[in-house]
Design an enzyme around this catalytic site. Structure first.
Site, short mmCIF file in Angstrom:
data_model
loop_
_atom_site.label_atom_id
_atom_site.label_comp_id
_atom_site.label_asym_id
_atom_site.label_seq_id
_atom_site.Cartn_x
_atom_site.Cartn_y
_atom_site.Cartn_z
CG ASP A 307 5.27 0.36 -2.87
OD1 ASP A 307 4.34 -0.45 -2.71
OD2 ASP A 307 6.01 0.32 -3.87
C1 BGC Z 1 4.66 -2.30 -5.54
C2 BGC Z 1 3.61 -1.28 -5.91
C3 BGC Z 1 2.24 -1.85 -5.72
C4 BGC Z 1 2.09 -2.36 -4.30
C5 BGC Z 1 0.72 -2.92 -4.01
C6 BGC Z 1 4.39 -2.97 -4.21
O1 BGC Z 1 5.21 -4.07 -4.02
O2 BGC Z 1 5.92 -1.68 -5.50
O3 BGC Z 1 3.80 -0.87 -7.24
O4 BGC Z 1 1.27 -0.89 -6.02
O5 BGC Z 1 3.05 -3.37 -4.08
O6 BGC Z 1 0.50 -4.11 -4.61
#
Ligand code: BGC
Length: 747
Positions: A307
């Site tokens: 993530d």
């Molecule tokens: C979130 C994810 C997301 C990623 C990309 C993160 O802050 O936890 O769910 O897919 O950002 O945008």
């Protein structure tokens, strides 16, 4: 550490055509992957494992007032110098399809024409309730609301439309579905989940994936989904986003792993890691979870993406790695295949160093890269990495809008209807008031046009708020609107109260403003003071009050609940939510949504429906505001003839259960037939009941249908004292509606 190229079995599930043809297609892909890897330098390989955000290759941010601008020099550098294999996200607002086509084409031009090997980029996006970063896309109810429909066919169709509209922008990879179980109602991402129940979440997730990926992710209207956030992210003790969870191995295996397992079985090829920590171990460094469980037990054969910035955070936030370099080593060796870095090339530089020093073996790099390349091949990116013009024609079609309206109608829950005040008759004089009455953002929540979803100005002008939809339905003259309060601010409460007195009924719209992730953190689940105060003043005006709640989580309303006459719980019903709410309020649609979570009554009364016997023993009680599965209708249903094909089964047999459901009221409707299983005794305390089957059926007045369920050995099983899944012989009960029956499992 295993080497890759073993993706055959699961991958077979995704390809159409006959089995032999599929096998040869896959071994063809394996050969191509191996061939490519044999030509790649270490730098090119590590580049494939590197993902940067669009901002890192942009000149200016897109905002309400000005257009986003790519920085072509930076983009060239990222792809040709650092060999990055993936880009994600927007910076920071949704783009038109044409602009997406321009961006993606530029990116793929560089990747395929200006590099030695011509490996296409895999672009990833968060398309949570539709293609939310493509302007004008069909934006459905958010996942929690989708789950409230209890309609798996609907969710499958939503998956299909979301893929088509995301691919229409030229993007083949969606960071969704969220397979985290929604068992912490304070968590600001609760609405991204399919609710608190394992069975419901598994069914919803699988249906979504079937619709989104179809039989071949290489089809032009399909894409690769990404299960997230593996695993335990949704259960932070304090309710705040990205804070620690403590989950015993038994609990993990009983509740949190099964939805991911279901997603893998449904054909997921990518998984994103939990951004936080479980039992003191930041998930990005957890070899046990990312390799021993995910690969060895769950047999996941796709690739694992980190993530946002989470590898670096092992050092600067979690302090489990003494240096940024150690953080990279830990994450890669734990099992992360791609790093969402996302702003720079630190991961790339450090990983190249680590391999050169011998701290990360080349075998591990080859394993990660082959998994990534395989998905790129399966997506058909090597054949054509460019956006498909013809999909533009199918974007936001009339049929998709109709599907969206149907989804919104089915997802809204009628939780209270005293004196059958609903449906409202059209010739009543109505006051509409409250902060959620006249905004689209409050029905959509985060991941809508922007990350936070709260830029109301950017919302489409042709969609209807609750107020607008009601005016359209009953005529402007019957409806009076006074805002009363906005979020956190009194506007004209006195006026609202005096208008309430002059009306026959008040539609009071409360809830939450749009939010996403940490900005949505709260320390109190109770609806905020100003809204409660406003509600009390409106109630004191003495007219029947119909409360409409638009919110991403169950904000506590005990202080006003008994004084309002009816309650419609909308959660986040999406762009067609206004029309759907008006349809239900005035009886054009019979409500059929059911709660996919327990709605708590008290701040500390956070007990799930599948609670343990001790939780309702002695002075303890399960006393929520509304129970999981609750939802009223304008008609009534009666259950009869609950029958089992046997009274006794062996542990490896299925039990066939049938039940009749009849619409005994005067109007047609849809009822969710819910089957709950109770295990009378177990060596680990058993939940009082667990959902093991459900089906939504449409019934005309007087009509009855027989619904058949199969209770399988898996349904009977649980995680035993030794943390392994077992079935214990003994007595069980099954409950459907007000009926129940007993059967036994004997060896
Ligand atoms: C979130 C994810 C997301 C990623 C990309 C993160 O802050 O936890 O769910 O897919 O950002 O945008």
């Amino acid at each position: 550490m295993r080497i890759a190229f073993l993706i055959i079995a699961i991958s077979l599930l995704f390809l159409g055509g006959n089995i032999n043809e599929q096998k040869s297609q896959l071994s063809e892909i394996d050969k191509k992957v191996q061939n490519l890897i044999s030509k790649m330098t270490l730098e090119e390989k590590v580049g494939q494992m590197t993902q940067v955000t669009l901002q890192a290759v942009s000149k200016t941010q897109g905002t309400v007032d000005h257009k986003h601008l790519l920085d072509e020099d930076k983009l060239n550098e990222a792809i040709t110098k650092y060999h990055v294999g993936s880009i994600l996200n927007v910076f920071d607002v949704a783009h038109s399809l044409d602009y997406w086509h321009e961006i993606i084409s530029k990116i793929q031009d560089i990747a395929t024409k200006k590099t030695k090997l011509g490996i296409p980029i895999i672009y990833g996006i968060d398309a949570i309730h539709g293609a939310n970063y493509a302007l004008g896309a069909t934006l459905f109810p958010q996942p929690l609301s989708q789950a409230a429909s209890w309609n798996t066919e609907l969710v499958k169709k939503i998956g299909a439309v979301t893929s088509l509209e995301t691919r229409a922008s030229g993007i083949p990879w969606n960071f969704y579905p969220v397979m985290d179980l929604g068992r912490q109602p304070l968590w600001p991402r609760l609405w991204e989940t399919f609710g608190e129940d394992v069975h419901l979440a598994c069914k919803m997730g699988k249906s979504y994936i079937k619709g989104a990926q179809g039989s071949n992710i290489g089809n032009k209207d399909k894409l690769a989904i990404c299960l997230k956030h593996y695993v335990g992210y949704s259960f932070p003790i304090n309710g705040r986003d990205r804070t620690p969870a403590w989950i015993s191995e038994r609990m993990l295996r009983e509740y949190f792993l099964p939805p991911f397992q279901a997603g893998i079985e449904a054909g997921a090829l990518t998984i994103m890691v939990n951004s936080s920590e479980v039992n003191g171990i930041p998930s990005h460094s957890d070899y046990h979870l990312l390799t021993e469980i995910l690969r060895d037990e769950l047999k996941f054969e796709g690739f694992v993406v980190s993530d946002w910035e989470d590898i670096a955070r092992l050092h600067f936030r979690d302090k489990v790695a003494e240096s940024p370099k150690e953080a990279v080593r830990m994450a890669v060796m734990a099992g992360v295949d791609m790093s969402m870095v996302p702003y720079d090339f630190s991961f790339y530089n450090l990983l190249v160093e680590l391999v050169n020093e011998g701290s990360v073996p080349m075998l591990r790099i080859d394993e990660a890269v082959s998994r990534i390349l395989k998905v790129k091949f399966m997506l058909g990116l090597f054949d054509n990495p460019y956006p498909q013009q013809e999909l533009k024609e199918m974007f936001a079609s009339k049929e998709s809008t109709e599907l969206n309206l149907e989804a919104a109608r089915e997802s809204i829950i009628l939780t209270k209807n005293e004196n059958e005040i609903l449906p409202l008759s059209r010739n009543r004089k109505i006051l509409i008031t409250g902060p959620t009455a006249n905004l689209l953002s409050v029905m959509n929540g985060g991941w809508t046009i922007t990350w936070q979803g709260n830029e109301e100005k950017l919302y489409p002008k042709d969609k209807k708020t609750v107020l607008e939809a009601i005016k359209d339905k009953v005529g402007k003259n019957r409806v009076q609107y006074v805002e009363g309060i906005s979020f956190g601010k009194e506007i004209n409460i006195k006026k609202a109260v005096s208008e309430a007195k002059k009306s026959d009924a008040v539609i009071l719209c409360l809830g939450e403003n749009a939010y996403c992730e940490s900005p949505g953190n709260i320390d109190d689940l109770t609806l905020d003071e100003i809204q409660l105060k406003f509600a009390k003043e409106i109630i004191n005006a003495g007219k029947p009050v119909i409360l409409v709640l638009l919110q991403g989580r169950p904000r506590l309303i005990e202080k006003i609940e008994k004084d309002v006459t009816a309650i419609l719980l909308g959660f986040l019903p999406g762009m067609e939510g206004g029309i759907a709410i008006a349809d239900i309020l005035f009886g054009d649609v019979n409500p059929s949504g059911k709660l996919p979570i327990t709605y708590p009554r008290k701040p500390n009364g956070i007990v799930h429906y599948d609670y343990k016997p001790i939780e309702s023993f002695d002075v303890n009680t399960y006393n929520p505001q509304w129970a999981f599965g609750h939802g009223l209708s304008y008609t009534e249903y009666e259950f009869s003839n609950l029958t089992f094909d046997k009274n006794e089964i062996s542990p490896d047999e299925n039990l066939i259960v049938t039940v009749q459901v009849k619409n005994v009221g005067k109007i047609a409707g849809k009822e969710v037939v819910q089957l709950y299983l109770s295990d009378h005794y177990g060596t680990v305390s058993r939940p009082v009941k667990q959902l093991k089957g459900f089906e939504k059926v449409y019934l005309n007045p007087g009509e009855s249908k027989t619904v058949t369920f199969s209770v399988t050995p898996y349904h009977l099983s649980f995680i035993g004292r030794d943390n392994k899944r077992i079935i214990e012989p003994g007595d069980f009960s099954i409950t459907v509606g007000n009926l129940s029956g007993k059967f036994s499992v004997r060896k």
